[in-house]
Write a protein that holds these residues in place. Structure first.
Motif, PDB file in Angstrom:
ATOM      1  N   LYS A  68     -28.203 -38.290  -2.352  1.00 37.00           N
ATOM      2  CA  LYS A  68     -27.984 -37.361  -3.459  1.00 37.00           C
ATOM      3  C   LYS A  68     -28.785 -36.085  -3.210  1.00 37.00           C
ATOM      4  CE  LYS A  68     -31.500 -38.582  -6.818  1.00 37.00           C
ATOM      5  NZ  LYS A  68     -31.805 -39.178  -8.101  1.00 37.00           N
ATOM      6  N   TYR A  69     -28.589 -35.100  -4.062  1.00 35.57           N
ATOM      7  CA  TYR A  69     -29.310 -33.831  -3.981  1.00 35.57           C
ATOM      8  C   TYR A  69     -30.756 -34.058  -4.426  1.00 35.57           C
ATOM      9  CZ  TYR A  69     -30.321 -28.876  -4.929  1.00 35.57           C
ATOM     10  OH  TYR A  69     -30.846 -27.625  -4.945  1.00 35.57           O
ATOM     11  N   ILE A  70     -31.697 -33.680  -3.570  1.00 35.62           N
ATOM     12  CA  ILE A  70     -33.115 -33.923  -3.855  1.00 35.62           C
ATOM     13  C   ILE A  70     -33.892 -32.621  -3.751  1.00 35.62           C
ATOM     14  CG2 ILE A  70     -35.203 -35.068  -3.006  1.00 35.62           C
ATOM     15  CD1 ILE A  70     -33.430 -37.425  -2.234  1.00 35.62           C
ATOM     16  N   THR A  71     -34.633 -32.311  -4.816  1.00 40.33           N
ATOM     17  CA  THR A  71     -35.432 -31.088  -4.835  1.00 40.33           C
ATOM     18  C   THR A  71     -36.908 -31.354  -4.542  1.00 40.33           C
ATOM     19  OG1 THR A  71     -35.731 -31.304  -7.228  1.00 40.33           O
ATOM     20  CG2 THR A  71     -33.888 -29.934  -6.459  1.00 40.33           C
ATOM     21  N   SER A  72     -37.366 -32.570  -4.829  1.00 40.55           N
ATOM     22  CA  SER A  72     -38.754 -32.912  -4.522  1.00 40.55           C
ATOM     23  C   SER A  72     -38.872 -34.424  -4.350  1.00 40.55           C
ATOM     24  CB  SER A  72     -39.702 -32.430  -5.632  1.00 40.55           C
ATOM     25  OG  SER A  72     -39.469 -33.151  -6.826  1.00 40.55           O
ATOM     26  N   MET A  73     -39.882 -34.812  -3.578  1.00 40.53           N
ATOM     27  CA  MET A  73     -40.128 -36.227  -3.321  1.00 40.53           C
ATOM     28  C   MET A  73     -41.616 -36.458  -3.185  1.00 40.53           C
ATOM     29  SD  MET A  73     -37.402 -37.259  -0.402  1.00 40.53           S
ATOM     30  CE  MET A  73     -37.291 -38.961  -0.853  1.00 40.53           C
ATOM     31  N   LYS A  74     -42.035 -37.683  -3.492  1.00 39.62           N
ATOM     32  CA  LYS A  74     -43.423 -38.050  -3.237  1.00 39.62           C
ATOM     33  C   LYS A  74     -43.469 -39.447  -2.634  1.00 39.62           C
ATOM     34  CE  LYS A  74     -44.366 -39.731  -7.901  1.00 39.62           C
ATOM     35  NZ  LYS A  74     -45.216 -39.656  -9.068  1.00 39.62           N
ATOM     36  N   ALA A  75     -44.476 -39.653  -1.789  1.00 39.10           N
ATOM     37  CA  ALA A  75     -44.708 -40.959  -1.182  1.00 39.10           C
ATOM     38  C   ALA A  75     -45.621 -41.758  -2.094  1.00 39.10           C
ATOM     39  CB  ALA A  75     -45.350 -40.793   0.190  1.00 39.10           C
ATOM     40  N   MET A  76     -45.335 -43.039  -2.181  1.00 38.20           N
ATOM     41  CA  MET A  76     -46.175 -43.938  -2.954  1.00 38.20           C
ATOM     42  C   MET A  76     -46.430 -45.188  -2.114  1.00 38.20           C
ATOM     43  SD  MET A  76     -44.406 -43.377  -6.672  1.00 38.20           S
ATOM     44  CE  MET A  76     -45.773 -44.016  -7.613  1.00 38.20           C
ATOM     45  N   VAL A  77     -47.594 -45.810  -2.337  1.00 37.59           N
ATOM     46  CA  VAL A  77     -47.978 -46.980  -1.551  1.00 37.59           C
ATOM     47  C   VAL A  77     -48.527 -48.049  -2.482  1.00 37.59           C
ATOM     48  CG1 VAL A  77     -49.506 -47.849   0.274  1.00 37.59           C
ATOM     49  CG2 VAL A  77     -48.544 -45.546   0.460  1.00 37.59           C
ATOM     50  N   ALA A  97     -46.927 -35.485  -1.020  1.00 35.03           N
ATOM     51  CA  ALA A  97     -45.815 -34.523  -1.090  1.00 35.03           C
ATOM     52  C   ALA A  97     -44.959 -34.643   0.167  1.00 35.03           C
ATOM     53  CB  ALA A  97     -46.352 -33.104  -1.240  1.00 35.03           C
ATOM     54  N   VAL A  98     -43.749 -35.134   0.010  1.00 28.63           N
ATOM     55  CA  VAL A  98     -42.876 -35.368   1.163  1.00 28.63           C
ATOM     56  C   VAL A  98     -42.307 -34.060   1.701  1.00 28.63           C
ATOM     57  CG1 VAL A  98     -40.726 -36.469   1.923  1.00 28.63           C
ATOM     58  CG2 VAL A  98     -42.334 -37.724   0.447  1.00 28.63           C
ATOM     59  N   CYS A  99     -41.778 -33.209   0.838  1.00 27.81           N
ATOM     60  CA  CYS A  99     -41.061 -32.014   1.309  1.00 27.81           C
ATOM     61  C   CYS A  99     -41.852 -31.138   2.282  1.00 27.81           C
ATOM     62  CB  CYS A  99     -40.557 -31.207   0.113  1.00 27.81           C
ATOM     63  SG  CYS A  99     -39.260 -32.077  -0.810  1.00 27.81           S
ATOM     64  N   PRO A 100     -43.133 -30.831   2.028  1.00 29.25           N
ATOM     65  CA  PRO A 100     -43.870 -29.999   2.985  1.00 29.25           C
ATOM     66  C   PRO A 100     -44.188 -30.714   4.300  1.00 29.25           C
ATOM     67  CG  PRO A 100     -44.985 -30.053   0.840  1.00 29.25           C
ATOM     68  CD  PRO A 100     -43.900 -31.069   0.806  1.00 29.25           C
ATOM     69  N   ASN A 101     -43.997 -32.040   4.332  1.00 30.46           N
ATOM     70  CA  ASN A 101     -44.326 -32.819   5.532  1.00 30.46           C
ATOM     71  C   ASN A 101     -43.093 -33.322   6.271  1.00 30.46           C
ATOM     72  OD1 ASN A 101     -47.318 -32.852   5.410  1.00 30.46           O
ATOM     73  ND2 ASN A 101     -46.918 -33.765   3.415  1.00 30.46           N
ATOM     74  N   LEU A 102     -41.935 -32.723   5.974  1.00 33.16           N
ATOM     75  CA  LEU A 102     -40.733 -33.051   6.735  1.00 33.16           C
ATOM     76  C   LEU A 102     -40.825 -32.403   8.105  1.00 33.16           C
ATOM     77  CD1 LEU A 102     -37.999 -32.620   3.974  1.00 33.16           C
ATOM     78  CD2 LEU A 102     -38.917 -34.771   4.896  1.00 33.16           C
ATOM     79  N   MET A 103     -40.295 -33.088   9.105  1.00 36.36           N
ATOM     80  CA  MET A 103     -40.408 -32.622  10.487  1.00 36.36           C
ATOM     81  C   MET A 103     -39.111 -31.953  10.956  1.00 36.36           C
ATOM     82  SD  MET A 103     -42.372 -35.973  12.033  1.00 36.36           S
ATOM     83  CE  MET A 103     -42.694 -35.228  13.638  1.00 36.36           C
ATOM     84  N   ALA A 106     -36.836 -29.421   8.863  1.00 39.48           N
ATOM     85  CA  ALA A 106     -36.185 -29.822   7.610  1.00 39.48           C
ATOM     86  C   ALA A 106     -37.020 -29.356   6.419  1.00 39.48           C
ATOM     87  CB  ALA A 106     -36.014 -31.339   7.571  1.00 39.48           C
ATOM     88  N   TYR A 107     -36.371 -29.149   5.297  1.00 40.41           N
ATOM     89  CA  TYR A 107     -37.072 -28.728   4.080  1.00 40.41           C
ATOM     90  C   TYR A 107     -36.224 -29.111   2.872  1.00 40.41           C
ATOM     91  CZ  TYR A 107     -33.823 -24.857   4.709  1.00 40.41           C
ATOM     92  OH  TYR A 107     -32.687 -24.113   4.915  1.00 40.41           O
ATOM     93  N   CYS A 108     -36.851 -29.125   1.720  1.00 43.66           N
ATOM     94  CA  CYS A 108     -36.141 -29.409   0.473  1.00 43.66           C
ATOM     95  C   CYS A 108     -35.583 -28.107  -0.077  1.00 43.66           C
ATOM     96  CB  CYS A 108     -37.092 -30.048  -0.541  1.00 43.66           C
ATOM     97  SG  CYS A 108     -37.566 -31.733  -0.080  1.00 43.66           S
ATOM     98  N   PRO A 109     -34.444 -28.123  -0.755  1.00 43.75           N
ATOM     99  CA  PRO A 109     -33.730 -29.309  -1.190  1.00 43.75           C
ATOM    100  C   PRO A 109     -33.013 -30.014  -0.036  1.00 43.75           C
ATOM    101  CG  PRO A 109     -32.468 -27.362  -1.776  1.00 43.75           C
ATOM    102  CD  PRO A 109     -33.775 -26.885  -1.188  1.00 43.75           C
ATOM    103  N   LEU A 110     -32.823 -31.333  -0.241  1.00 43.86           N
ATOM    104  CA  LEU A 110     -32.058 -32.165   0.684  1.00 43.86           C
ATOM    105  C   LEU A 110     -30.698 -32.439   0.053  1.00 43.86           C
ATOM    106  CD1 LEU A 110     -34.838 -34.734   1.671  1.00 43.86           C
ATOM    107  CD2 LEU A 110     -34.097 -32.717   2.970  1.00 43.86           C
TER     108      LEU A 110
END
Length: 163
Positions: A68-77, A97-103, A106-110
């Motif tokens: 789906k369309y994604i504007t922001s994401m976060k990692a959780m553990v 913060a996932v978006c700034p750490n995409l390789m 790649a960048y958001c939005p996805l």
């Protein structure tokens, strides 16, 4: 001639180390039918439990596709020790913060069907040297899980550690 042989051997070893870091790590699915990543690479580990050095940062490359369309994401553990104690593992905001750490640019939005790689720099605290089951999941702006996996780790002392 010896210098050429040394250089060839050194380059061969470097290529072997690089190839080993490019191999997928064997991770497991989370419960509840959550989306599974395309591939996970844990630095220096193919077959868990992965040894992680306390007080260090362990790198995970997580390849996943979005639906789906994604504007922001976060990692959780979530971390489980002794097979019974499960607690959330707090991450620093810059790691979560996932978006700034995409390789790979790649960048958001996805957008739906896009596949990307997240560089997860997992901070390993000063914990006892024990085995831990970690569940790592990426959650979007709506609270939906985009991908989730489980990896067994073993916290170990590093060289020069006094504890």
């Amino acid at each position: 001639m010896q210098a050429k042989a040394f250089i060839c051997i050194s380059l061969g070893l470097l290529a072997t180390v690089q190839a080993a870091s490019d191999l997928a790590t064997e991770v497991r699915r989370c419960s509840g039918n959550k989306p599974f990543p395309l591939e996970v690479r844990v630095g220096g580990c193919i077959t868990p439990p992965c040894n992680v050095v306390k007080g260090s940062t362990q790198l995970f490359e997580i390849d996943f596709a979005v639906d789906k369309y994604i504007t922001s994401m976060k990692a959780m553990v979530k971390a489980t020790t002794l097979g019974i104690i499960t607690v959330p593992y707090e991450l620093p905001p810059e790691v979560a913060a996932v978006c700034p750490n995409l390789m790979y640019g790649a960048y958001c939005p996805l957008y739906p069907t896009e596949d990307v790689t997240y560089l997860f720099s997992f901070p390993i605290g000063e914990y006892p040297e024990i085995g831990v089951k970690v569940e790592i999941y990426l959650v979007d702006q709506d609270g939906d899980t985009s991908t989730c996996f489980v990896c067994d780790i073993k916290v170990v002392k590093g060289n020069g550690s006094s504890s």
